[in-house]
Write an enzyme that holds these catalytic residues in place. Structure first.
Site, PDB file in Angstrom:
ATOM      1  N   ARG A  68      -0.097  31.379  -1.315  1.00 27.36           N
ATOM      2  CA  ARG A  68      -0.625  31.035   0.005  1.00 27.36           C
ATOM      3  C   ARG A  68       0.375  31.501   1.063  1.00 27.36           C
ATOM      4  O   ARG A  68       1.099  30.718   1.678  1.00 27.36           O
ATOM      5  CB  ARG A  68      -0.845  29.522   0.107  1.00 27.36           C
ATOM      6  N   LYS A 175       5.915  25.065 -19.207  1.00 33.02           N
ATOM      7  CA  LYS A 175       5.994  23.629 -19.422  1.00 33.02           C
ATOM      8  C   LYS A 175       6.107  22.926 -18.062  1.00 33.02           C
ATOM      9  O   LYS A 175       6.477  23.563 -17.071  1.00 33.02           O
ATOM     10  CB  LYS A 175       7.187  23.297 -20.323  1.00 33.02           C
ATOM     11  N   HIS A 205      11.208  28.656 -22.913  1.00 36.17           N
ATOM     12  CA  HIS A 205      12.156  29.766 -22.786  1.00 36.17           C
ATOM     13  C   HIS A 205      13.309  29.665 -23.775  1.00 36.17           C
ATOM     14  O   HIS A 205      13.935  30.665 -24.093  1.00 36.17           O
ATOM     15  CB  HIS A 205      12.695  29.851 -21.351  1.00 36.17           C
ATOM     16  N   LYS A 209      15.719  32.792 -26.608  1.00 38.85           N
ATOM     17  CA  LYS A 209      17.157  33.056 -26.605  1.00 38.85           C
ATOM     18  C   LYS A 209      17.582  33.684 -27.930  1.00 38.85           C
ATOM     19  O   LYS A 209      17.114  33.292 -28.996  1.00 38.85           O
ATOM     20  CB  LYS A 209      17.934  31.763 -26.342  1.00 38.85           C
ATOM     21  N   GLU A 243      23.943  19.313 -19.408  1.00 41.01           N
ATOM     22  CA  GLU A 243      24.111  20.012 -18.142  1.00 41.01           C
ATOM     23  C   GLU A 243      25.205  19.325 -17.344  1.00 41.01           C
ATOM     24  O   GLU A 243      25.330  18.096 -17.379  1.00 41.01           O
ATOM     25  CB  GLU A 243      22.805  20.020 -17.353  1.00 41.01           C
ATOM     26  N   HIS A 267      12.091  21.439 -25.832  1.00 35.63           N
ATOM     27  CA  HIS A 267      13.229  22.240 -26.288  1.00 35.63           C
ATOM     28  C   HIS A 267      13.857  21.696 -27.569  1.00 35.63           C
ATOM     29  O   HIS A 267      14.021  22.414 -28.561  1.00 35.63           O
ATOM     30  CB  HIS A 267      14.308  22.295 -25.198  1.00 35.63           C
TER      31      HIS A 267
END
Length: 514
Positions: A68, A175, A205, A209, A243, A267
């Site tokens: 948009r 996802k 993803h 890897k 993380e 994952h």
């Protein structure tokens, strides 16, 4: 129809029977919904350029953006160019960019705008005529799941979901695949009412890897691991995704979802399945998926979820020399939020190979470092005839597969300390991709986008895997919700709440420090 030019890097004399040569996609176009999002600019657009730079995209490949925005083709082209210059993995080459830019188009509109999808159909027909895409189109839905139904129905209405004879149409879904089992089933019903199951590619993803794929090579291409890859020798398995950052600007998505839904359901359960699966009859899609589904179907959650799970929220504090806010102080997060930023769970697999071997899964934000790894920890030797060896200096043998960063494999074992005494201490042997191979590992999205264009689905979970994963997590989420308690607070820069350490201690084990 004007002949399409051969893209730089493509060898027109390549023998397709030689499987050692790079796989090159056939004529095709990719329609990208959600081009203004971070995923598109940070991952997808650079990955498309890197594929072109490696000579793996077909002559005449075309990229169509849909959003948009009041953009012309050149405006979208500028967005793609800037994303490539900022984040591409391979060196920028002007001739590759020019070839790619010739096939870039933009369609403005909203998801409920019939005329926009009619324009999309006309644009794809024009590209087929000008660029020779062969009518082959992949639709990449990098959009919130709430819009999947509308977009799929619009594609069907505009005649874009049904390919003409000899061509294909595919849809790529990012996802999350729902937020529980019920919503996942409804999402699958909607998508598969428009596209056949083998045309639906669900992106995880992590499965693209190199190190995740190397897990299969490690297990099944080497004879030394298979004899000990079972409950006779393995004590337990730890799968960690940590993380060192907070949620950033993702509060709108993250709050109400949490660490378990965001990471464990997809994952980490996929990594568990690849670690525990039996060798497939073949490594095509059906063989690989069948063995993963067997593992997920055999997973059992703890009978006592209060002792077999842990959850937490990061508090305010110091991390890496700077003061950081806690989760409840993040912009957009309600101060009463019970969403967890850390989750840990023990799972068991009821098969002959893994009976009695617990799998510990954990994920969290604001932890000690950014790392994703699978640690297969072996039992201790039944007898140690070394009087000079301190028990605390000799741990358990382990094979550690590092998924990110510094992708590779580490083997931990005991070795004699130099000197007159017979003292044994833990040492490691390390394999790193960056040190062993001259070519850098492709980004996961490079591999996955190429697989979509090639129609090769082994790395994409089908809806049975998604539903089995939700069947594992749903009871845990319902237990946490019924309990009503807030997650335990933990300090940033550490390794999670005390309840997670206590969960391991009750089993006589401890978390390894990556």
């Amino acid at each position: 129809m004007a002949p399409a030019r051969v893209a730089p890097g493509i060898n027109p004399l390549r023998d397709p029977r030689d499987k050692r040569l790079p796989r090159i996609a056939g004529p095709s176009a990719l329609v990208l919904f959600g081009v203004t999002g971070d995923l598109a600019t940070k991952k997808l657009m650079p990955a498309i350029y890197d594929l072109a730079n490696r000579g793996l995209l077909p002559p005449g490949f075309s990229l169509v953006g849909f959003a948009r925005r009041d953009w012309a083709d050149q405006d979208f082209g500028k967005i793609v160019y800037e994303a490539i210059k900022a984040r591409s993995r391979t060196p920028f080459r002007e001739e590759v960019w020019r070839s790619l830019a010739e096939g870039i188009r933009f369609v403005p509109g909203t998801f409920d705008d019939d005329s926009a999808f009619d324009l999309l159909a006309a644009t794809l027909a024009e590209l087929d005529e000008m660029r020779g895409t062969g009518g082959n189109t992949a639709f990449y839905l990098s959009i919130p799941p709430g819009f999947f139904s509308t977009v799929c129905q619009q594609l069907e209405r505009a005649g874009l979901s049904t390919p003409r004879a000899g061509s294909w149409r595919r849809v790529v879904i990012e996802k999350p695949f729902g937020h529980d089992l019920t919503s996942a089933r409804e999402l699958n019903r909607i998508v598969e009412s428009v596209f056949p199951p083998d045309a639906v590619f669900r992106i995880d993803h992590y499965l693209g890897k190199e190190t995740v794929q190397n897990l299969l090579a490690l297990r099944f291409a080497n004879q030394i691991f298979e004899p000990v890859w079972n409950s006779n020798y393995v004590d337990h398995v730890q799968i960690t995704m940590a993380e060192d950052i907070g949620i950033g600007a993702r509060a709108g998505y993250y709050d109400g979802i949490g660490a378990a839904r965001d990471v464990i359901q997809n994952h980490l359960l996929q990594l568990l399945a690849l670690t525990a699966m039996e060798e497939p009859v073949s490594f095509d899609a059906s063989g690989l998926r069948l063995e993963k589904e067997k593992v997920l179907g055999a997973v059992r959650i703890p009978k006592d979820l209060s002792s077999g799970t842990a959850r937490g929220q990061y508090a305010a504090g110091w991390q890496g020399g700077e003061q950081v806010v806690g989760y409840l102080q993040e912009k957009g997060v309600p101060t009463t939020s019970t969403t967890e930023t850390y989750a840990a769970v023990r799972l068991d697999i009821e098969t002959r190979r893994w009976a009695g071997v617990p799998f510990y899964l954990r994920t969290g934000k604001r932890l000690g470092k950014r790392v994703t790894e699978i640690a297969v920890v072996f039992k201790k030797a039944p007898h140690l005839p070394f009087d000079d060896t301190a028990t605390e200096e000799l741990g358990q043998n382990a094979v550690v597969i590092r998924v990110q960063p510094d992708e590779g494999v580490t083997l931990r074992f005991g070795a004699k300390v130099p000197g007159a005494q017979m003292e044994v201490r833990d040492v490691t042997m390390d394999f790193g991709y960056g040190r062993a191979f001259t070519e850098s590992s492709p980004e996961a999205y490079e591999r996955l986008i190429l697989d979509v264009l090639l129609g090769e689905p082994p790395l994409f979970p089908r809806h049975e895997e998604v539903e089995l994963s939700w069947q594992i997590l749903d009871p845990i989420e319902k237990f946490w919700a019924a309990k009503g308690a807030k997650p335990d607070q933990y300090q940033p820069g550490g390794w999670g709440p005390k309840s997670a350490d206590e969960m391991m201690r009750r089993d006589g084990r401890e978390w390894r420090l990556p």
